[in-house]
Design a protein around this motif. Structure first.
Motif, PDB file in Angstrom:
ATOM      1  N   PRO A 211      41.682  49.359  52.032  1.00  0.00           N
ATOM      2  CA  PRO A 211      40.069  48.779  51.840  1.00  0.00           C
ATOM      3  C   PRO A 211      40.523  47.549  50.775  1.00  0.00           C
ATOM      4  N   HIS A 212      39.380  46.579  51.096  1.00  0.00           N
ATOM      5  CA  HIS A 212      39.270  45.541  49.989  1.00  0.00           C
ATOM      6  C   HIS A 212      38.109  45.709  49.539  1.00  0.00           C
ATOM      7  N   TRP A 213      37.818  45.063  48.475  1.00  0.00           N
ATOM      8  CA  TRP A 213      36.111  45.035  47.559  1.00  0.00           C
ATOM      9  C   TRP A 213      35.372  44.094  48.595  1.00  0.00           C
ATOM     10  N   HIS A 214      34.210  44.869  48.871  1.00  0.00           N
ATOM     11  CA  HIS A 214      33.336  43.874  49.655  1.00  0.00           C
ATOM     12  C   HIS A 214      32.485  42.941  48.566  1.00  0.00           C
ATOM     13  N   HIS A 215      32.304  41.492  49.026  1.00  0.00           N
ATOM     14  CA  HIS A 215      31.923  40.780  48.091  1.00  0.00           C
ATOM     15  C   HIS A 215      30.452  40.836  47.641  1.00  0.00           C
ATOM     16  N   GLU A 216      29.859  41.779  48.237  1.00  0.00           N
ATOM     17  CA  GLU A 216      28.526  42.208  47.575  1.00  0.00           C
ATOM     18  C   GLU A 216      28.404  43.348  46.960  1.00  0.00           C
ATOM     19  N   ALA A 217      29.431  43.955  46.857  1.00  0.00           N
ATOM     20  CA  ALA A 217      29.581  45.290  45.859  1.00  0.00           C
ATOM     21  C   ALA A 217      29.533  44.960  44.607  1.00  0.00           C
ATOM     22  N   PRO A 218      29.068  45.804  43.515  1.00  0.00           N
ATOM     23  CA  PRO A 218      28.854  45.243  42.220  1.00  0.00           C
ATOM     24  C   PRO A 218      30.252  45.492  41.577  1.00  0.00           C
ATOM     25  N   THR A 219      30.609  44.681  40.894  1.00  0.00           N
ATOM     26  CA  THR A 219      31.660  44.613  39.565  1.00  0.00           C
ATOM     27  C   THR A 219      31.270  45.000  38.136  1.00  0.00           C
ATOM     28  N   ILE A 220      32.068  45.400  37.451  1.00  0.00           N
ATOM     29  CA  ILE A 220      31.760  45.818  36.136  1.00  0.00           C
ATOM     30  C   ILE A 220      31.321  44.458  35.256  1.00  0.00           C
ATOM     31  N   VAL A 221      32.258  43.510  35.516  1.00  0.00           N
ATOM     32  CA  VAL A 221      31.857  42.240  34.549  1.00  0.00           C
ATOM     33  C   VAL A 221      31.305  41.320  35.856  1.00  0.00           C
ATOM     34  N   PRO A 222      30.125  40.678  35.718  1.00  0.00           N
ATOM     35  CA  PRO A 222      29.421  39.880  36.656  1.00  0.00           C
ATOM     36  C   PRO A 222      30.384  38.587  36.624  1.00  0.00           C
ATOM     37  N   ASN A 324      38.770  55.644  34.506  1.00  0.00           N
ATOM     38  CA  ASN A 324      39.989  54.922  34.865  1.00  0.00           C
ATOM     39  C   ASN A 324      39.654  53.605  35.116  1.00  0.00           C
ATOM     40  N   GLY A 325      40.529  52.609  34.681  1.00  0.00           N
ATOM     41  CA  GLY A 325      40.501  51.396  35.005  1.00  0.00           C
ATOM     42  C   GLY A 325      41.057  50.933  36.468  1.00  0.00           C
ATOM     43  N   MET A 326      41.632  51.887  37.126  1.00  0.00           N
ATOM     44  CA  MET A 326      42.743  51.718  38.157  1.00  0.00           C
ATOM     45  C   MET A 326      43.671  50.281  38.060  1.00  0.00           C
ATOM     46  N   VAL A 327      44.161  49.958  37.033  1.00  0.00           N
ATOM     47  CA  VAL A 327      45.019  48.894  36.955  1.00  0.00           C
ATOM     48  C   VAL A 327      46.223  49.371  37.633  1.00  0.00           C
ATOM     49  N   ASP A 328      46.768  48.184  38.335  1.00  0.00           N
ATOM     50  CA  ASP A 328      48.032  48.184  39.072  1.00  0.00           C
ATOM     51  C   ASP A 328      49.228  48.066  37.740  1.00  0.00           C
ATOM     52  N   ASP A 329      49.662  49.347  37.398  1.00  0.00           N
ATOM     53  CA  ASP A 329      50.492  49.277  36.289  1.00  0.00           C
ATOM     54  C   ASP A 329      52.043  49.669  36.726  1.00  0.00           C
ATOM     55  N   GLN A 330      52.291  49.783  37.726  1.00  0.00           N
ATOM     56  CA  GLN A 330      53.578  50.037  38.187  1.00  0.00           C
ATOM     57  C   GLN A 330      54.182  49.379  39.299  1.00  0.00           C
ATOM     58  N   ASP A 331      55.454  49.110  39.281  1.00  0.00           N
ATOM     59  CA  ASP A 331      56.107  48.393  40.430  1.00  0.00           C
ATOM     60  C   ASP A 331      57.489  49.150  40.746  1.00  0.00           C
ATOM     61  N   ASN A 502      35.288  50.957  39.678  1.00  0.00           N
ATOM     62  CA  ASN A 502      34.736  49.894  40.641  1.00  0.00           C
ATOM     63  C   ASN A 502      35.488  48.644  40.171  1.00  0.00           C
ATOM     64  N   LYS A 503      35.690  47.633  41.037  1.00  0.00           N
ATOM     65  CA  LYS A 503      36.312  46.386  40.675  1.00  0.00           C
ATOM     66  C   LYS A 503      35.760  45.817  39.447  1.00  0.00           C
ATOM     67  N   ILE A 504      36.760  45.534  38.460  1.00  0.00           N
ATOM     68  CA  ILE A 504      36.272  45.094  37.259  1.00  0.00           C
ATOM     69  C   ILE A 504      35.660  43.685  37.193  1.00  0.00           C
ATOM     70  N   THR A 505      36.112  42.807  37.700  1.00  0.00           N
ATOM     71  CA  THR A 505      35.682  41.313  37.755  1.00  0.00           C
ATOM     72  C   THR A 505      36.069  40.569  38.947  1.00  0.00           C
ATOM     73  N   VAL A 506      35.511  39.451  39.370  1.00  0.00           N
ATOM     74  CA  VAL A 506      35.744  38.793  40.418  1.00  0.00           C
ATOM     75  C   VAL A 506      37.231  38.368  40.302  1.00  0.00           C
ATOM     76  N   ASP A 507      38.066  37.902  41.379  1.00  0.00           N
ATOM     77  CA  ASP A 507      39.411  37.514  41.207  1.00  0.00           C
ATOM     78  C   ASP A 507      39.416  36.404  39.936  1.00  0.00           C
ATOM     79  N   GLY A 508      40.159  36.560  39.189  1.00  0.00           N
ATOM     80  CA  GLY A 508      40.100  35.211  37.960  1.00  0.00           C
ATOM     81  C   GLY A 508      41.692  35.148  37.728  1.00  0.00           C
TER      82      GLY A 508
END
Length: 803
Positions: A211-222, A324-331, A502-508
């Motif tokens: 899955p990808h995050w739909h562009h119209e779905a809400p983020t935490i930080v606008p 949970n921030g769902m951050v990618d914290d492992q490789d 949910n996704k925290i912020t738009v890609d930055g």
């Protein structure tokens, strides 16, 4: 009296005596571990007295004259209620479960010893801030005072296994906090499974079912590696699954809700904060409720049994919640070594580095010791050297995880518990690393805020979640995102902040993750918070219990359209479609359409993917329940994706073909499971929760120690989250592990419920007494003012120094 009569009379009296003796013995065995909660106890290690007042649910409020005594009493009190839970948790993290559970725990022990959680905890203990070290030691002293005071009267689980608790140390508290971080780590599963999909289908096609995050779905930080490599890690994955099954976690799924409104949107004129973390539902409960007071500290909320600080809660000035921030914290890194069988060196940037190896031994109850070797690179442990002999001839795969780094979460929560404003709160988060969390904040001055807390790796390479080549240091982390640059919000103009994994912020500037939970809960919470100008605590209670499904609202029109295109001749399917046309998308226990929808979607995933993934890979993919649900929903929107075509048939199936097949197949599945008429196929008959105990595998002990099963509403897509495993529909394994609503206008009006109960002692009145409250969407209150607490106290215990 005739001899025969005397014999019968004697036998009767003997039987009565034996029966009475058996009842007395059984009562003693059941209640001997119940702790003293009224009167007074003298304990070595206390300097002054501590008062412990418990309410009707067994929730303690502790009042001490100094901080050290307070945390000593916390250790003693937690051990009174949860010593078994603390024991099983520390043994899991140390890799010592096989000593008490036998061969079935060997995989788990190897995994945790390889990861090195015990070593990490020891290193963290060495680096502790002095003020925190003193309090953690006080807590350990309190636990040990319980162990000494209750010798011979430990919980029933200790008797059944024939063991006693060992002395508690500072390292054990740190180890348990890191164990929780491991349980909430989602990245390793995503990396491994996506790696398998990429190898088989290529990145473009694999991305279609990721899955990808739909562009119209809400983020935490606008808005302002390889299939062979991934396959070699299956033992590692299976060891993690074995651990979850062993301790009753059962499921990988996670998630949480937390939101806050400012005083402008609150009926009280002050902020309201809500939090319900979603975890596997177990007994004893995942959290321990308590209120603490001493000079310099007044705080109330929930802790993890085994640790002294409040993780979610409030003090006199601020309140906070976590998701949970769902951050990618492992490789993972595929290493090139000098020998596949017994590597001593690995290559990075055209030079060789030594591999660190260590022999370890696992003691096994009723079995032979297991001797194995742990290998480590500069990135971390090699994790594909578990059980299968074939993996010895695979390239080693090392793992880097933020949880293996030095951090000080104990100091973070020590400071949060004492923080008086936003600045102090955010400064405390500087010490928090793992698992990265969305911290939602409110204070009595009327401010609300959000801050991501945790270490986010800086990567040179792209963010594709698959194993990296270890040959180059270009794939190594370059440190972590600076604390000051992590996403945050403070008093947003909307007057509210909502997080639901949910996704925290738009890609930055920085890559955070691709592992977000579906947008459905975030969408529904945002929708509800925009639906009224002001909210009461009762409104928040209704939101936490909301079972309306945005997912069903999206998908049902597609089902109906598919059957409009090609009507069915099956009368039962036609009747089910009538329910779907009239459905309000509320997933309640008594709802019938919910059963149709859930059965349909499980079949839809199988019918879309089984022909190409096969049973083994589909089974692994389905462990990420939210991932296939979102991915298949995305495919429905795309139309006639190649994934819908069944490669085993000569025809080319379309999306609508698969929809019709899956809906009819779901109805047939329900017919086999429930029988009778459609109107009897209530969701609650399928969707039940059972709070799992470690002894669940034993059928007899399961009936004694487990709580439930009970019918529950909700699903993956509702605010009242009711996850089930796709491989085991439709039993609810994950849900709100506690619900909390905090009123910043009234320190005595926090509302909470933590199922199944506060006590960890089976047969205790507080073992499962919050379950019915939780099932009904009810709450108890947690006051902070002493006079209110005293008025509600059911038990009053004074802990005194030994002399």
């Amino acid at each position: 009296m005739r001899t025969r009569t005397k014999v019968f009379l004697g036998l009767g009296i003997t039987l009565v005596v034996v029966l009475i003796a058996s009842v007395v013995l059984a009562y003693y065995l059941i209640t001997k571990s119940f702790s003293t909660t009224s009167g007074s106890l003298r304990l070595a290690g206390l300097r002054d007295g501590v008062e412990v007042l418990r309410d009707e649910f067994g929730v303690p409020s502790l009042f001490a004259e100094n901080e050290r005594d307070l945390y000593f009493a916390v250790g003693f009190t937690q051990a009174q209620d949860r010593m078994w839970q603390m024991e099983i948790s520390r043994r899991a993290g140390m890799g010592r479960l096989a000593e008490i559970l036998g061969d079935r725990a060997v995989k788990t022990d190897r995994m945790f010893r390889t990861i090195g959680i015990r070593r990490i905890a020891a290193e963290m203990a060495e680096a502790l801030h002095d003020s925190v070290r003193v309090l953690l030691q006080a807590y350990a002293d309190g636990v040990n005072a319980y162990i000494e005071h209750h010798r011979g009267k430990y919980p029933l689980e200790f008797d059944l296994l024939g063991i006693e608790p060992e002395p508690w140390t500072i390292e054990h508290s740190l180890l348990i906090s890191r164990l929780m971080a491991w349980e909430l780590n989602y990245a390793r599963w995503v990396d491994l499974i996506f790696g398998l999909l990429v190898e088989r289908f290529g990145e473009a096609r694999a991305s279609e079912i990721f899955p990808h995050w739909h562009h119209e779905a809400p983020t935490i930080v606008p808005d302002p590696a390889r299939r062979r490599v991934a396959a070699s890690l299956r033992d590692f994955v299976q060891a993690d699954v074995a651990y979850r099954e062993l301790v009753g976690l059962r499921s990988l799924h996670a998630g949480s809700n937390s939101w806050v409104v400012s005083g402008t949107k609150s009926a009280t004129g002050k902020p309201l904060l809500s939090n319900d973390p979603h975890l596997s539902l177990t007994t004893p409960a995942r959290w321990y409720d308590m209120t603490l007071a001493a000079p310099g500290i007044e705080v109330s909320g929930v802790a993890i049994a085994g640790g002294p600080f409040i993780i979610i809660g409030r003090n006199r000035f601020i309140a906070w919640g976590l998701t949970n921030g769902m951050v990618d914290d492992q490789d993972f890194y595929v290493e090139e070594v000098d020998s596949l069988l017994h590597p001593t060196r690995y290559r990075v940037d055209n030079s060789w580095r030594p591999i660190v190896s260590q022999e370890d031994t696992i003691l096994v109850k009723d079995g032979k010791p297991v001797i194995f070797t742990i290998y480590r690179t500069h990135r971390g442990p090699v994790v594909n050297r578990f059980e299968a002999a074939a993996t010895l001839y695979e390239q080693p795969v090392s793992m880097r995880w933020v949880g293996s780094e030095q951090s000080n979460e104990a100091l973070a929560f020590y400071l949060i518990n004492r923080a008086g404003n936003w600045r102090e709160f955010t400064e405390a988060l500087r010490h928090f690393a793992v698992p990265a969390q969305n911290f939602v904040y409110a204070d009595t001055a009327g401010n609300i805020g959000y801050r991501l807390g945790g270490k986010v790796p800086l990567r040179r390479s792209g963010a594709l979640p698959i194993p990296h080549a270890g040959l180059t240091s270009q794939n190594d982390w370059r440190g972590f995102v600076p604390h000051e640059e992590l996403p945050q919000l403070y008093n947003p103009p909307e007057g509210f902040i909502a997080t639901a994994n949910n996704k925290i912020t738009v890609d930055g500037r920085y890559y955070l993750s691709q592992h977000w939970e579906p947008s459905w809960r975030a969408m529904r919470i945002t929708e509800l918070l925009q639906s009224a100008p002001r909210f009461t605590l009762e409104d928040f209670q209704r939101i936490q219990a909301d079972v309306s499904s945005p997912h069903a609202r999206e998908v049902v029109p597609m089902i109906l359209a598919a059957f409009e295109e090609k009507p069915t001749d099956d009368a039962v399917v036609r009747e089910a479609l009538v329910y779907m046309r009239n459905w309000d998308f509320e997933m309640k226990q008594d709802d019938v359409a919910t059963s149709f929808f859930q059965a349909f979607f499980v079949r839809l995933i199988h019918n879309t993917l089984y022909d190409e993934l096969g049973s083994s890979m589909l089974g692994m993919y389905e462990t990420l329940a939210a991932v296939p649900m979102v991915a298949i929903t995305n495919l429905l929107y795309q139309g006639n994706s190649a994934w819908f075509d069944n490669i085993d048939t000569p025809e080319v199936e379309t999306r609508n073909d698969i929809i019709r097949m899956s809906f009819a197949g779901g109805i047939e599945q329900l017919r086999g499971m429930l029988g009778g008429e459609l109107k009897e196929w209530r969701w609650g008959r399928l969707h039940k929760v059972e709070f799992q105990h470690v002894f669940s595998p034993n059928a007899l002990l399961r009936r004694i120690f487990n709580v439930g099963p009970h019918e529950v509403p909700g699903s993956h897509s509702t605010v009242w989250k009711g996850d089930y495993r796709l491989a085991d529909p439709f039993a609810n394994h994950v849900g709100p592990s506690t619900r909390r609503i905090i009123d910043l206008a009234d320190a005595n009006n926090t509302r909470a419920v933590t199922p199944p109960g506060q006590s960890g002692h089976v047969f205790h009145r507080n073992y499962k007494d919050q379950t019915s409250l939780w099932l009904q969407g009810g709450y108890r209150t947690m006051p902070m003012d002493r006079y209110v607490i005293e008025r509600r106290a059911w038990h009053y215990l004074t802990l005194l120094p030994s002399q």
